[in-house]
Design an enzyme around this catalytic site. Structure first.
Site, PDB file in Angstrom:
ATOM      1  N   ASP A  26       0.798  -1.186  -0.063  1.00 44.36           N
ATOM      2  CA  ASP A  26      -0.026  -0.132  -0.083  1.00 44.36           C
ATOM      3  C   ASP A  26       0.894   1.308   0.110  1.00 44.36           C
ATOM      4  O   ASP A  26       2.127   1.019   0.056  1.00 44.36           O
ATOM      5  CB  ASP A  26      -0.723  -0.069   1.227  1.00 44.36           C
ATOM      6  N   ASP A  71     -11.119   1.460  -2.880  1.00 41.38           N
ATOM      7  CA  ASP A  71     -11.571   1.279  -1.433  1.00 41.38           C
ATOM      8  C   ASP A  71     -13.281   1.522  -1.622  1.00 41.38           C
ATOM      9  O   ASP A  71     -13.785   0.973  -0.358  1.00 41.38           O
ATOM     10  CB  ASP A  71     -11.183   2.457  -0.572  1.00 41.38           C
TER      11      ASP A  71
HETATM   12  C1  GLA Z   1      -5.848   1.827   2.163  1.00 40.69           C
HETATM   13  C2  GLA Z   1      -6.089   0.586   1.500  1.00 40.69           C
HETATM   14  C3  GLA Z   1      -7.150  -0.188   2.118  1.00 40.69           C
HETATM   15  C4  GLA Z   1      -6.577  -0.844   3.594  1.00 40.69           C
HETATM   16  C5  GLA Z   1      -6.137   0.386   4.082  1.00 40.69           C
HETATM   17  C6  GLA Z   1      -5.617  -0.064   5.416  1.00 40.69           C
HETATM   18  O1  GLA Z   1      -6.652   2.484   2.434  1.00 40.69           O
HETATM   19  O2  GLA Z   1      -6.688   1.097   0.277  1.00 40.69           O
HETATM   20  O3  GLA Z   1      -7.668  -1.414   1.376  1.00 40.69           O
HETATM   21  O4  GLA Z   1      -5.612  -1.650   3.097  1.00 40.69           O
HETATM   22  O5  GLA Z   1      -5.619   1.202   3.605  1.00 40.69           O
HETATM   23  O6  GLA Z   1      -4.980   1.026   6.306  1.00 40.69           O
END
Ligand code: GLA
Length: 725
Positions: A463, A533
């Site tokens: 990420d 997300d």
């Molecule tokens: C980001 C990612 C999510 C998740 C969060 C965790 O927002 O896009 O899918 O992994 O971080 O903190």
């Protein structure tokens, strides 16, 4: 017309340089360039394949503009390259001194045009690499010099493509968190349109370095002349479309965004510009997508031909509340419905500072013993007991001020020496300085240590949840701060290469707060991308539709999440959620225990169904049938095998209006001469299928007349499998 290069040959050959036409061909396209010794390379033609190049000239279809125009000498058009020489002169006039052609052992034929400035010892190698089977051409350049001191690169594009004017419509993606890859179309009028980004880290928020231009009016899905392109670069980019009122041409310039990125090129150093990938189709936008998808799977994405597992990610199920029991329960629940891979998301790490929210711990990649006293090994044991593979979340380029890493190395973050840095998530997040080799080692070690300690880790979700908002490196010299954006991505790519050399089989997901890094620059190292997300199935119809224009289904992570949806609050039936996710790489993002017994039963069947259609979805040719942007209550798409012997058709009804006048559903991409057996799959009630079940219909009828399906309810959907007889 004499043709210099008659066939692709493995041996490198050097052409004699009298004015020659260089035909760079693929199965269905021709790019015609003209070069001769002591003269510039000219871009003559790009479009449908021509049998006799005389036709180009006889019909005034030739362009004849400089193929890599430079600033300062007789160039009033757009320029691809602009430099300041060691003596302060700002001009370049590149002429050809050699042309090479060879076949790359990795696939593709390469043409290399070697250019030199008429006055200064400044050199450009311009590359074109053609992939025959998918009508793709890649282009990039190498810049170097032997002047006495550094030459400043002010602009250093990868590609310059002039296009004969028509009624040109530009299609491109834009969007942000939770609304990635929204599709836009606009008519290009005289003036300048730019698709650009200077986020530094999450460069696909805001825009995406990909486009299609329809050359004869608004773009259509399966007909019409369309040129498409995408820049394979993870850093800041700039794609300009310039239509000069007089010249009757559109100029496309694509490359690294030069804004605040002037680069001091040392004598003999070689600066390689990122690859720009382009393609042409007479089969509309769909043709462009299919060309890009095929190229990406066959030549570009790591493991692009391998089937992708059905996974469950813990994030929306428990967020930061990770513990052994909760993880075990999710694994067991997922195994019961046939899942293949479990991924533990954020919240598992931090010893001194447990990661309970976004305020701490990034950088401290050790297991939080309070939450997981038996460590990662015990989780993998449990996964294996359940016949699941195991994956884990990391965000290795980042830290929080509340972390052991930051306490030890406060100078490893990007920040100005004399200012309080601006912080991201949790009010404490900072980006590490990937220009610094020690930081590069740290990031490599995040992956390496986890793999050394737990070699059974199969998958990582990488990420990146912050932009470069403190654009200054404590590592780079004061007078080289303008190299920051470029050096950051060089550092990142070097680390990715090291990881891939050591762990070629590790599956790595690309994530940046969702689809903030959706970009071909990453895919030689990352197997797939977390699309967004936003997991609301109705919103995903838009996001995935946009993505599908340039990126194939096997990189498109699409997860079934809880209802009501956590982002939008929308209540969506389980079948609709699954059917939408099944158009990409299917996964789940919820506690399986939140499913009712009936839903669980459905989920189990859906997972089994997906396993059987996986090769068609993940490796097939996509045909978009009805776009979510059309003013229609439904959306439709299908995937066909390249052999056209099997297809999967999807129809989604977003809302019910009035069923009686409904249009027939016309299909595409089938073999008109073959008959297809139609089966309804993933039916809500397998005992009660649609009337079309088991009927045999010709490909021609399905494409010309279509079928009539009545979907009565809001948020209802149908999936059909077609098998050639
Ligand atoms: C980001 C990612 C999510 C998740 C969060 C965790 O927002 O896009 O899918 O992994 O971080 O903190």
């Amino acid at each position: 017309m004499k043709r210099l290069f008659l066939a692709a040959i493995a041996l490198l050959c050097v052409a004699q340089l009298s004015a020659e036409n260089y035909e760079i061909t693929t199965k269905n396209t021709t790019l015609l360039l003209r070069a001769s010794e002591g003269r510039r390379v000219e871009f003559v033609y790009y479009g449908p394949k021509v049998n006799k190049i005389d036709e180009v000239f006889n019909t005034s279809s030739q362009i004849g503009w400089n193929a890599y125009p430079c600033f300062g000498t007789n160039c009033t058009c757009e320029h691809a390259l602009a430099v300041t020489h060691a003596n302060g002169d700002v001009s370049l006039e590149l002429v050809t001194y050699e042309v090479k052609q060879y076949t790359d052992p990795d696939g593709g034929r390469v043409w290399e045009f070697l250019l030199k400035d008429k006055v200064f010892p400044f050199y450009v190698k311009q590359f074109y690499k053609a992939y025959d089977d998918c009508d793709i051409i890649k282009t990039w350049t190498e810049l170097s010099h032997t002047e006495k001191k550094d030459v400043m690169l002010n602009k250093f594009a990868s590609a310059y493509i002039p296009v004969k004017s028509g009624d040109i419509y530009l299609n491109y993606l834009a969007g942000g968190w939770g609304a990635e890859a929204q599709l836009f179309e606009e008519r290009l009028l005289p003036g300048r349109k730019t698709i650009g980004n200077h986020d530094g880290a999450r460069t696909s928020f805001g825009g995406n370095p990909s486009f299609m231009i329809s050359l004869d009016g608004p773009a259509k899905e399966n007909e019409g002349n369309v040129l498409g392109g995408t820049l394979s670069y993870t850093g800041n980019y700039d794609l300009s479309f310039v239509k000069n009122g007089n010249a009757n041409h559109l100029e496309i310039v694509a490359g690294i965004n030069p804004e605040l990125s002037q680069y001091y090129l040392q004598p003999k150093e070689v600066f390689t510009t990122p690859e720009f990938i382009f393609t042409y189709s007479t089969e509309g936008k769909g043709g462009i997508s299919r060309n890009l998808h095929r190229w990406a799977r066959n030549y570009h994405i790591i493991g692009g031909k391998e089937p992708r597992d059905i996974l469950l990610n813990s994030w929306e199920g428990v967020y930061f509340r990770v513990n052994q029991e909760g993880m075990n329960q999710m694994m067991q629940g997922f195994a019961e419905i046939g899942g293949e891979l479990f991924v533990m998301d954020d919240g598992w790490f931090g010893d001194k500072y447990p990661r309970d929210n976004g305020e701490s711990s990034l950088g401290d990649w050790v297991v939080c013993e309070k939450k997981l006293p038996e460590g990662i090994g015990a989780l993998i044991d449990e996964a294996e007991r359940n016949n699941l593979k195991f994956g884990i979340w990391i965000e290795p380029e980042m830290t929080n001020t509340k972390s052991e890493l930051y306490e030890k190395h406060p100078d490893w973050v990007l920040r100005q020496p004399d200012r309080e840095p601006s912080k991201g998530r949790g009010g404490t997040q900072l980006v590490l300085d990937m220009c610094n080799p020690k930081v590069q080692d740290h990031v490599f070690n995040v992956v390496d240590n986890l793999m050394q300690e737990n070699p059974r880790i199969y998958y990582m979700k990488w990420d990146a949840n912050m932009s470069i908002s403190n654009a200054s490196s404590l590592y780079l010299p004061k007078d080289r701060q303008s190299h920051l954006y470029i050096e950051y991505h060089r550092g990142l790519m070097d680390v990715c290469k090291r990881i891939r050399e050591k762990y070629p089989k590790l599956v790595i997901q690309l994530c940046a707060s969702g689809g903030g890094r959706l970009n071909y620059g990453y895919f030689p190292y990352f197997n797939e991308c977390w699309s967004s997300d936003n997991t609301d199935a109705v919103q995903r119809l838009y996001i995935q539709h946009g993505m599908s224009h340039f990126y194939p289904a096997n990189i498109m992570a699409a997860h079934v999440s809880a209802s009501p949806n956590h982002q939008t609050g929308r209540v969506v039936p389980i079948k609709f959620r699954f059917d939408v996710a099944m158009t990409g790489r299917l996964g789940m993002e919820m506690k399986p225990s939140a499913l009712s017994a009936k839903e669980k039963e459905f989920a189990k069947r859906a997972i089994e169904t997906y396993k059987s259609i996986r090769p068609v979805i993940q490796q097939g040719d996509l045909y978009r049938l009805v776009s979510p942007y059309e003013k229609k209550p439904y959306v439709s798409l299908m995937y066909n095998t390249p052999e056209k012997d099997r297809a999967v058709f999807f129809l989604f009804r977003r809302h019910y209006i009035n069923d009686e006048w409904e249009e027939p559903r016309k299909m595409a991409g089938l073999d008109p001469e073959r008959n297809y057996l139609i089966r309804e799959i993933n039916a809500e009630n397998p005992e009660k299928k649609l009337a079309i079940e088991g009927k045999v219909v010709s490909g021609r009828f399905l494409m010309e007349n279509g079928i009539r399906l009545s979907l009565g309810k809001d948020l209802s959907s149908v999936v059909l499998e077609l098998i050639a007889q």
